[in-house]
Design a protein around this motif. Structure first.
Motif, PDB file in Angstrom:
ATOM      1  N   PHE A 173     -61.528 -24.718   6.169  1.00 52.09           N
ATOM      2  CA  PHE A 173     -60.177 -24.161   6.127  1.00 52.09           C
ATOM      3  C   PHE A 173     -59.278 -24.884   7.124  1.00 52.09           C
ATOM      4  O   PHE A 173     -58.524 -24.267   7.862  1.00 52.09           O
ATOM      5  CB  PHE A 173     -60.203 -22.659   6.414  1.00 52.09           C
ATOM      6  N   HIS A 174     -59.366 -26.207   7.142  1.00 49.48           N
ATOM      7  CA  HIS A 174     -58.578 -26.997   8.073  1.00 49.48           C
ATOM      8  C   HIS A 174     -57.950 -28.197   7.381  1.00 49.48           C
ATOM      9  O   HIS A 174     -58.487 -28.728   6.422  1.00 49.48           O
ATOM     10  CB  HIS A 174     -59.454 -27.512   9.219  1.00 49.48           C
ATOM     11  N   PHE A 175     -56.820 -28.603   7.933  1.00 53.12           N
ATOM     12  CA  PHE A 175     -56.305 -29.926   7.654  1.00 53.12           C
ATOM     13  C   PHE A 175     -57.013 -30.850   8.621  1.00 53.12           C
ATOM     14  O   PHE A 175     -57.296 -30.476   9.763  1.00 53.12           O
ATOM     15  CB  PHE A 175     -54.798 -30.004   7.890  1.00 53.12           C
ATOM     16  N   LEU A 176     -57.294 -32.052   8.178  1.00 58.91           N
ATOM     17  CA  LEU A 176     -57.960 -33.040   9.011  1.00 58.91           C
ATOM     18  C   LEU A 176     -57.017 -34.207   9.249  1.00 58.91           C
ATOM     19  O   LEU A 176     -56.212 -34.537   8.384  1.00 58.91           O
ATOM     20  CB  LEU A 176     -59.224 -33.551   8.326  1.00 58.91           C
ATOM     21  N   LEU A 177     -57.140 -34.824  10.400  1.00 64.99           N
ATOM     22  CA  LEU A 177     -56.314 -35.972  10.735  1.00 64.99           C
ATOM     23  C   LEU A 177     -57.217 -37.187  10.910  1.00 64.99           C
ATOM     24  O   LEU A 177     -58.264 -37.098  11.544  1.00 64.99           O
ATOM     25  CB  LEU A 177     -55.560 -35.685  12.036  1.00 64.99           C
ATOM     26  N   ASP A 190     -55.761 -50.668  12.115  1.00 60.60           N
ATOM     27  CA  ASP A 190     -55.888 -52.032  11.605  1.00 60.60           C
ATOM     28  C   ASP A 190     -55.245 -52.188  10.227  1.00 60.60           C
ATOM     29  O   ASP A 190     -55.751 -52.891   9.366  1.00 60.60           O
ATOM     30  CB  ASP A 190     -57.357 -52.457  11.580  1.00 60.60           C
ATOM     31  N   GLY A 191     -54.133 -51.512  10.030  1.00 63.20           N
ATOM     32  CA  GLY A 191     -53.400 -51.650   8.775  1.00 63.20           C
ATOM     33  C   GLY A 191     -54.020 -50.927   7.590  1.00 63.20           C
ATOM     34  O   GLY A 191     -53.718 -51.239   6.451  1.00 63.20           O
ATOM     35  N   GLY A 192     -54.897 -49.970   7.857  1.00 64.70           N
ATOM     36  CA  GLY A 192     -55.505 -49.187   6.788  1.00 64.70           C
ATOM     37  C   GLY A 192     -56.844 -49.704   6.314  1.00 64.70           C
ATOM     38  O   GLY A 192     -57.426 -49.156   5.382  1.00 64.70           O
ATOM     39  N   GLU A 193     -57.370 -50.753   6.936  1.00 59.69           N
ATOM     40  CA  GLU A 193     -58.686 -51.281   6.538  1.00 59.69           C
ATOM     41  C   GLU A 193     -59.802 -50.300   6.869  1.00 59.69           C
ATOM     42  O   GLU A 193     -60.717 -50.103   6.077  1.00 59.69           O
ATOM     43  CB  GLU A 193     -58.965 -52.618   7.222  1.00 59.69           C
ATOM     44  N   THR A 194     -59.744 -49.709   8.054  1.00 60.21           N
ATOM     45  CA  THR A 194     -60.738 -48.718   8.459  1.00 60.21           C
ATOM     46  C   THR A 194     -60.009 -47.492   9.005  1.00 60.21           C
ATOM     47  O   THR A 194     -58.869 -47.586   9.467  1.00 60.21           O
ATOM     48  CB  THR A 194     -61.697 -49.265   9.547  1.00 60.21           C
ATOM     49  N   TRP A 195     -60.714 -46.345   8.950  1.00 60.74           N
ATOM     50  CA  TRP A 195     -60.124 -45.076   9.370  1.00 60.74           C
ATOM     51  C   TRP A 195     -61.085 -44.356  10.303  1.00 60.74           C
ATOM     52  O   TRP A 195     -62.303 -44.458  10.145  1.00 60.74           O
ATOM     53  CB  TRP A 195     -59.815 -44.208   8.148  1.00 60.74           C
ATOM     54  N   SER A 196     -60.531 -43.624  11.257  1.00 62.90           N
ATOM     55  CA  SER A 196     -61.358 -42.829  12.161  1.00 62.90           C
ATOM     56  C   SER A 196     -61.998 -41.684  11.392  1.00 62.90           C
ATOM     57  O   SER A 196     -61.530 -41.299  10.319  1.00 62.90           O
ATOM     58  CB  SER A 196     -60.503 -42.268  13.306  1.00 62.90           C
ATOM     59  N   THR A 197     -63.076 -41.133  11.940  1.00 62.34           N
ATOM     60  CA  THR A 197     -63.680 -39.951  11.345  1.00 62.34           C
ATOM     61  C   THR A 197     -62.662 -38.821  11.426  1.00 62.34           C
ATOM     62  O   THR A 197     -62.123 -38.539  12.500  1.00 62.34           O
ATOM     63  CB  THR A 197     -64.968 -39.565  12.092  1.00 62.34           C
ATOM     64  N   PRO A 198     -62.338 -38.182  10.309  1.00 66.04           N
ATOM     65  CA  PRO A 198     -61.329 -37.120  10.318  1.00 66.04           C
ATOM     66  C   PRO A 198     -61.726 -35.955  11.233  1.00 66.04           C
ATOM     67  O   PRO A 198     -62.891 -35.569  11.287  1.00 66.04           O
ATOM     68  CB  PRO A 198     -61.275 -36.669   8.867  1.00 66.04           C
ATOM     69  N   ALA A 199     -60.737 -35.436  11.949  1.00 59.23           N
ATOM     70  CA  ALA A 199     -60.955 -34.314  12.866  1.00 59.23           C
ATOM     71  C   ALA A 199     -60.037 -33.154  12.482  1.00 59.23           C
ATOM     72  O   ALA A 199     -58.894 -33.372  12.083  1.00 59.23           O
ATOM     73  CB  ALA A 199     -60.661 -34.745  14.303  1.00 59.23           C
ATOM     74  N   PRO A 200     -60.532 -31.893  12.589  1.00 58.65           N
ATOM     75  CA  PRO A 200     -59.693 -30.734  12.264  1.00 58.65           C
ATOM     76  C   PRO A 200     -58.447 -30.682  13.148  1.00 58.65           C
ATOM     77  O   PRO A 200     -58.513 -30.954  14.338  1.00 58.65           O
ATOM     78  CB  PRO A 200     -60.602 -29.537  12.555  1.00 58.65           C
ATOM     79  N   VAL A 201     -57.325 -30.336  12.526  1.00 57.86           N
ATOM     80  CA  VAL A 201     -56.083 -30.262  13.287  1.00 57.86           C
ATOM     81  C   VAL A 201     -55.342 -28.942  13.083  1.00 57.86           C
ATOM     82  O   VAL A 201     -54.806 -28.407  14.037  1.00 57.86           O
ATOM     83  CB  VAL A 201     -55.185 -31.493  13.026  1.00 57.86           C
ATOM     84  N   PHE A 202     -55.298 -28.382  11.871  1.00 53.06           N
ATOM     85  CA  PHE A 202     -54.641 -27.097  11.623  1.00 53.06           C
ATOM     86  C   PHE A 202     -55.504 -26.243  10.716  1.00 53.06           C
ATOM     87  O   PHE A 202     -56.158 -26.753   9.821  1.00 53.06           O
ATOM     88  CB  PHE A 202     -53.295 -27.220  10.901  1.00 53.06           C
ATOM     89  N   ASP A 203     -55.398 -24.932  10.891  1.00 59.14           N
ATOM     90  CA  ASP A 203     -56.011 -23.980   9.971  1.00 59.14           C
ATOM     91  C   ASP A 203     -55.198 -23.986   8.682  1.00 59.14           C
ATOM     92  O   ASP A 203     -53.981 -23.922   8.708  1.00 59.14           O
ATOM     93  CB  ASP A 203     -55.991 -22.597  10.620  1.00 59.14           C
ATOM     94  N   ARG A 204     -55.842 -24.075   7.534  1.00 56.51           N
ATOM     95  CA  ARG A 204     -55.117 -24.080   6.262  1.00 56.51           C
ATOM     96  C   ARG A 204     -55.416 -22.843   5.431  1.00 56.51           C
ATOM     97  O   ARG A 204     -55.257 -22.848   4.222  1.00 56.51           O
ATOM     98  CB  ARG A 204     -55.435 -25.334   5.451  1.00 56.51           C
ATOM     99  N   SER A 205     -55.814 -21.747   6.066  1.00 57.15           N
ATOM    100  CA  SER A 205     -56.256 -20.579   5.318  1.00 57.15           C
ATOM    101  C   SER A 205     -55.186 -19.999   4.399  1.00 57.15           C
ATOM    102  O   SER A 205     -55.512 -19.349   3.420  1.00 57.15           O
ATOM    103  CB  SER A 205     -56.775 -19.500   6.278  1.00 57.15           C
ATOM    104  N   ARG A 206     -53.906 -20.230   4.677  1.00 59.04           N
ATOM    105  CA  ARG A 206     -52.858 -19.656   3.828  1.00 59.04           C
ATOM    106  C   ARG A 206     -51.952 -20.697   3.198  1.00 59.04           C
ATOM    107  O   ARG A 206     -50.959 -20.362   2.581  1.00 59.04           O
ATOM    108  CB  ARG A 206     -52.007 -18.689   4.642  1.00 59.04           C
ATOM    109  N   VAL A 207     -52.263 -21.969   3.370  1.00 67.33           N
ATOM    110  CA  VAL A 207     -51.399 -23.016   2.821  1.00 67.33           C
ATOM    111  C   VAL A 207     -52.247 -24.102   2.187  1.00 67.33           C
ATOM    112  O   VAL A 207     -53.451 -24.158   2.385  1.00 67.33           O
ATOM    113  CB  VAL A 207     -50.500 -23.645   3.913  1.00 67.33           C
ATOM    114  N   ASN A 208     -51.614 -24.971   1.433  1.00 69.21           N
ATOM    115  CA  ASN A 208     -52.287 -26.178   0.971  1.00 69.21           C
ATOM    116  C   ASN A 208     -51.319 -27.338   1.082  1.00 69.21           C
ATOM    117  O   ASN A 208     -50.120 -27.151   1.141  1.00 69.21           O
ATOM    118  CB  ASN A 208     -52.848 -26.020  -0.441  1.00 69.21           C
ATOM    119  N   LEU A 209     -51.865 -28.525   1.105  1.00 75.71           N
ATOM    120  CA  LEU A 209     -51.049 -29.701   1.353  1.00 75.71           C
ATOM    121  C   LEU A 209     -50.069 -29.992   0.224  1.00 75.71           C
ATOM    122  O   LEU A 209     -49.067 -30.640   0.429  1.00 75.71           O
ATOM    123  CB  LEU A 209     -51.972 -30.907   1.581  1.00 75.71           C
TER     124      LEU A 209
END
Length: 135
Positions: free
Chosen positions: A69-73, A78-97
């Motif tokens: 129930f989280h948004f992840l960041l 490096d211009g989108g070639e690689t991405w960090s492991t996503p980490a929880p940032v907000f509770d999304r229990s009542r919303v969706n992206l």
């Protein structure tokens, strides 16, 4: 694909990201060719994603995680070639992206508009401040 299921982002200099529920595609030649980039640890679990260009080769993406129930960041430096492991940032229990906005404002702050409030970051997504809606 439905229009609300995918997202395009650009830095205005020929670099593009295409995001859908399974992966990120990247183009560095104004869309002439594309390569698929997997999000570390989150294949086939993302409902929706959005990305913004921060500066230079830095990008930031927010993901709606189907398994929590989280948004992840996640961040690319490096211009989108690689991405960090996503980490929880907000509770999304009542919303969706699908009903939210993820933008970089003219003043450089990053803003995520949710149904209940607005989240604002002045440090490129490291910390966030919740601002309630005002009538």
């Amino acid at each position: 694909l439905r229009a609300e299921d995918f997202h395009f982002a650009t830095d205005g200099a020929g670099n593009w990201l295409f995001l859908d529920s399974d992966y990120i595609s990247r183009s560095s030649d104004d869309g002439q060719t594309w390569e698929t980039i997997r999000i570390p640890g989150y294949e086939d679990q993302i409902i929706q994603s959005r990305a913004i260009h921060i500066a230079g080769t830095e990008w930031l993406a927010i993901l709606d995680d189907a398994s929590s129930f989280h948004f992840l960041l996640t961040r690319s430096t490096d211009g989108g070639e690689t991405w960090s492991t996503p980490a929880p940032v907000f509770d999304r229990s009542r919303v969706n992206l699908k009903t939210s906005a993820f933008t970089k404002r003219a003043d450089g702050k990053i803003e995520v508009v949710l149904q209940s409030n607005v989240q604002i970051s002045a440090d490129n997504g490291t910390t966030w401040t919740s601002v309630p809606y005002q009538n």
